[in-house]
Enzyme design. Structure first.
Site: not given
Ligand code: RB5
Length: 145
Positions: A8, A65, A67, A98, A133
Site C-alpha cells: 500500500d 504496508c 506495519t 517450521h 513441523h
Molecule cells: C496505512 O496508514 C497503514 O494503516 C497501513 O499501511 C498498515 O500499517 C496497516 O496495517
C-alpha cells in the site's frame, strides 16, 4: 521463482528496492501494486497477491504496508496462505523452516529498507524442514476445511 508482490502507500517507498532485488536475483515478479504514495487500502493489493499464491500462479508472496500487520491479517484469511509478519531475521528464516509460510509481510514504517531486503533474501532461500513441523502445519490446514 515467481513472486507475487503487493504494497500500500505505506510500503510503496520500498517497492523499487524490493523489485530490483527480486529481478537481480533471478525471480519473476507479478506486481499487484500499489503504484504511488497516494493513500489506498492495503486489502486491495494484498489480497490479489495472496490469491495468486493460493492459485499457484506464484510460488511466494511479498507484502509491505506501514506495519505489515494489516497485510498479514488479510493474507491469513485466504485459504492456502500462511503469512508471517516478520520484523527480524531469525523469524524470516524459522518461519520457512517450521511454518512453511508462503507469504511474508513487513512494515516500511518499522523496518529499514536494508533489513526488508535481508528478510526477503532469507525467507526465499530457506526450505521447509517437514517432519514434526509438517504434522503441525497439517493441523493448521485442517482449520481451512
Ligand atoms: C496505512 O496508514 C497503514 O494503516 C497501513 O499501511 C498498515 O500499517 C496497516 O496495517
Amino acid at each position: 521463482m515467481k513472486i507475487a508482490f503487493g504494497c500500500d502507500h505505506g510500503g510503496f517507498p520500498y517497492k523499487d528496492a524490493v523489485l530490483y532485488y527480486l529481478a537481480t536475483h533471478g525471480h519473476e515478479v507479478i506486481d499487484f501494486g500499489c503504484n504511488s504514495e497516494d493513500s489506498c487500502d492495503y486489502p486491495d493489493f494484498g489480497v490479489p497477491a495472496c490469491k495468486a499464491v493460493a492459485n499457484k500462479e506464484a510460488d511466494f508472496g511479498i507484502l509491505i504496508c506501514g506495519t505489515g500487520i494489516g497485510m498479514s491479517i488479510c493474507a491469513n484469511k485466504i485459504k492456502g496462505i500462511r503469512c508471517a509478519h516478520v520484523t527480524d531475521i531469525f523469524s524470516a528464516e524459522v518461519t520457512r523452516k517450521h511454518n512453511d509460510t508462503n507469504v511474508i509481510a513487513m512494515g516500511a514504517r518499522i523496518t529499514t529498507k536494508e533489513d526488508v531486503i535481508k528478510f526477503i533474501d532469507k525467507f526465499l532461500n530457506t526450505s521447509f524442514e517437514g517432519g514434526r513441523h509438517e504434522i503441525r502445519v497439517n493441523k493448521i490446514k485442517e482449520l481451512e476445511k
